[in-house]
Design a protein around this motif. Structure first.
Motif, PDB file in Angstrom:
ATOM      1  N   ALA A  84       0.846  -1.197   0.000  1.00 42.28           N
ATOM      2  CA  ALA A  84       0.000   0.000   0.000  1.00 42.28           C
ATOM      3  C   ALA A  84       0.878   1.242   0.000  1.00 42.28           C
ATOM      4  O   ALA A  84       2.088   1.181   0.260  1.00 42.28           O
ATOM      5  N   LEU A  85       0.271   2.376  -0.279  1.00 42.35           N
ATOM      6  CA  LEU A  85       1.004   3.638  -0.317  1.00 42.35           C
ATOM      7  C   LEU A  85       1.635   3.947   1.040  1.00 42.35           C
ATOM      8  O   LEU A  85       2.708   4.545   1.108  1.00 42.35           O
ATOM      9  N   GLU A  86       0.984   3.487   2.115  1.00 45.19           N
ATOM     10  CA  GLU A  86       1.535   3.703   3.458  1.00 45.19           C
ATOM     11  C   GLU A  86       2.867   2.973   3.637  1.00 45.19           C
ATOM     12  O   GLU A  86       3.754   3.449   4.357  1.00 45.19           O
ATOM     13  N   ASP A  87       3.011   1.822   2.962  1.00 36.46           N
ATOM     14  CA  ASP A  87       4.284   1.097   3.011  1.00 36.46           C
ATOM     15  C   ASP A  87       5.396   1.920   2.373  1.00 36.46           C
ATOM     16  O   ASP A  87       6.524   1.969   2.873  1.00 36.46           O
ATOM     17  N   ALA A  88       5.081   2.551   1.255  1.00 33.48           N
ATOM     18  CA  ALA A  88       6.074   3.385   0.574  1.00 33.48           C
ATOM     19  C   ALA A  88       6.479   4.570   1.448  1.00 33.48           C
ATOM     20  O   ALA A  88       7.662   4.935   1.515  1.00 33.48           O
ATOM     21  N   ILE A 216      -7.151   1.461 -12.293  1.00 34.72           N
ATOM     22  CA  ILE A 216      -6.946   0.258 -11.490  1.00 34.72           C
ATOM     23  C   ILE A 216      -8.180  -0.066 -10.650  1.00 34.72           C
ATOM     24  O   ILE A 216      -8.603  -1.210 -10.551  1.00 34.72           O
ATOM     25  N   GLY A 217      -8.715   0.955 -10.027  1.00 32.88           N
ATOM     26  CA  GLY A 217      -9.911   0.758  -9.199  1.00 32.88           C
ATOM     27  C   GLY A 217      -9.618   0.415  -7.755  1.00 32.88           C
ATOM     28  O   GLY A 217     -10.533   0.084  -6.996  1.00 32.88           O
ATOM     29  N   ASN A 218      -8.353   0.478  -7.329  1.00 33.54           N
ATOM     30  CA  ASN A 218      -8.023   0.282  -5.910  1.00 33.54           C
ATOM     31  C   ASN A 218      -6.744   1.042  -5.587  1.00 33.54           C
ATOM     32  O   ASN A 218      -6.080   1.579  -6.475  1.00 33.54           O
ATOM     33  N   SER A 219      -6.403   1.085  -4.306  1.00 32.70           N
ATOM     34  CA  SER A 219      -5.265   1.894  -3.859  1.00 32.70           C
ATOM     35  C   SER A 219      -3.995   1.085  -3.656  1.00 32.70           C
ATOM     36  O   SER A 219      -2.996   1.604  -3.152  1.00 32.70           O
ATOM     37  N   LYS A 220      -3.982  -0.199  -4.020  1.00 34.55           N
ATOM     38  CA  LYS A 220      -2.809  -1.043  -3.837  1.00 34.55           C
ATOM     39  C   LYS A 220      -1.738  -0.719  -4.883  1.00 34.55           C
ATOM     40  O   LYS A 220      -2.038  -0.178  -5.946  1.00 34.55           O
ATOM     41  N   LEU A 221      -0.486  -1.082  -4.551  1.00 37.15           N
ATOM     42  CA  LEU A 221       0.641  -0.780  -5.426  1.00 37.15           C
ATOM     43  C   LEU A 221       1.125  -2.033  -6.154  1.00 37.15           C
ATOM     44  O   LEU A 221       1.055  -3.142  -5.619  1.00 37.15           O
ATOM     45  N   SER A 222       1.641  -1.842  -7.365  1.00 36.26           N
ATOM     46  CA  SER A 222       2.235  -2.949  -8.124  1.00 36.26           C
ATOM     47  C   SER A 222       3.676  -3.201  -7.683  1.00 36.26           C
ATOM     48  O   SER A 222       4.149  -4.333  -7.675  1.00 36.26           O
TER      49      SER A 222
END
Length: 404
Positions: A84-88, A216-222
């Motif tokens: 997730a963006l919080e991980d980044a 994408i339709g969600n907030s997860k990261l590739s």
């Protein structure tokens, strides 16, 4: 025996049987030419891969969703939803980290009036181009306002530009449709080379939030690209990031990690080993023809010794020593291989050029491979010419003069 006499004897002996000498030379020429061409393909491939990996950025770690246990989670790289963006944001606090660039990716159809293409879409923030060492050919990169406002703007790679608009066209300000939605092109990136899926020249970049909301339709990261301050800190930073993410994801056993970290240096080392093995394999296969050519030289020299038996006897009768006879026939063998070596190097260079010109394969001829070719050709002449020369030197002069 004087050097001038040896040279003249060798020259006339080779010319005395032009067709046989030519066919013998041809065998070595094909062998050396093949070795140089094959090695140049292997070295060119290694250089191409190295340049490609290095062009992705320096001191780079890539955090990807998925298990570290042998294989990635079902669906492949980037298909899991564990980052997730919080991980980044958390990774930015790790000691040794210089820049962090969270990314989402998908593949969509890009259309304009009268043209379309399927291309990878990368949702990025302002740090991505710096981490990946990407520069602009036309236009400008995304601004912070465009990223925060989730504007529908796009930067396209040169391959995508050439496919949609034609080579060299300036598309800045033009509209493209991604998955049916209209985006404004604000720039074109500089070419970094490479072809096929994943090429940075065949990409479309949009702001991270825009991609997450509309594509994408969600907030997860590739994945999360992490630029480390220096190469010396790569391993320690990788360990620190791994420990941080394990803690954030409430995973006590590293073997059960729901992410994987790819070290650019490790990847480059693995690819270098692979291309080195490929180069050795190609060179070995081509080297077989050198052995065949060497056997051809031995066969020719043995035939020559038989044909010139009476000449050898006459030379010995008037005072020629064993060393003189041996040196004469050895010089003929070495001369044949050196002539073959020169022609073989030219043939190898020509083959490498043709492969690069018409086969779209990078080739690279190094000075070492040319020196090696000369060395091998000389060694073949000495090794395969020694036995016939020794046999000629051991002939009994009386028996040789009686030979019919």
């Amino acid at each position: 025996m004087k050097f001038t006499d040896l040279f003249q004897e060798t020259f006339f002996a080779i010319l005395a049987n032009k067709v046989r000498s030519g066919l013998t030379i041809l065998g070595i020429v094909i062998g050396i030419g093949s070795v140089i061409a094959m090695v140049s393909i292997g070295q060119g491939s290694a250089k191409s891969i190295t340049d490609r990996v290095e062009s992705l950025g320096t001191n780079l770690l890539t955090v990807m969703p998925g298990s570290q246990r042998g294989q990635l989670v079902r669906g492949g790289i980037g298909s899991a939803t564990t980052l997730a963006l919080e991980d980044a944001e958390a990774i930015k606090t790790v000691s040794g980290v210089k820049t962090v660039a969270p990314t989402v990716s998908t593949r969509k159809q890009i259309t304009i009036k009268g043209s379309n293409t399927n291309s990878s879409i990368y949702g990025i923030d302002a740090s991505y181009f710096s981490v990946k060492s990407i520069t602009m050919e036309l236009g400008s990169p995304f601004t912070e306002i465009q990223i925060k406002s989730k504007n529908k703007v796009a930067i396209i790679g040169p391959t995508t530009r050439d496919t949609l608009y034609g080579e060299g066209y300036d598309p800045v300000g033009q509209k493209i449709r991604i998955d049916g939605q209209e985006y404004t092109v604000i720039g074109v990136t500089e070419s970094k080379g490479g072809t096929g899926f994943g090429s940075s020249d065949d990409l479309v970049y949009v702001p991270l939030g825009t991609a997450q909301q509309y594509l994408i339709g969600n907030s997860k990261l590739s994945n999360i690209s992490v630029e480390v301050i220096s190469a010396e800190l790569m391993d320690s930073t990788e360990e620190a990031i791994s420990a941080l993410l394990l803690q954030r994801h409430n995973i006590s056993d590293a073997a059960n990690a729901d992410f994987s970290i790819m070290n650019q240096a490790d990847m480059l080392s693995a690819m270098t080993d692979m291309t080195s093995t490929l180069t050795l394999l190609l060179g070995s296969i081509a080297g077989i023809s050198l052995i065949v050519g060497g056997i051809g030289i031995m066969n020719m020299m043995l035939t020559t010794v038989t044909e010139r038996t009476r000449e050898i006897g006459l030379r010995k009768a008037i005072g020629a020593k064993r060393g003189d006879i041996s040196l004469q026939f050895l010089a003929e063998a070495v001369t044949l291989t050196f002539i073959s070596g020169i022609i073989g190097i030219l043939l190898g260079w020509l083959l490498s050029y043709l492969v690069a010109r018409f086969g779209s394969i990078t080739t690279s001829i190094s000075p070492q491979s040319v020196i090696l070719a000369f060395g091998v050709s000389g060694a073949i002449g000495i090794i395969f010419g020694y036995y016939p020369a020794r046999r000629a030197a051991k002939l009994n002069p009386i028996e040789a003069l009686r030979y019919e």
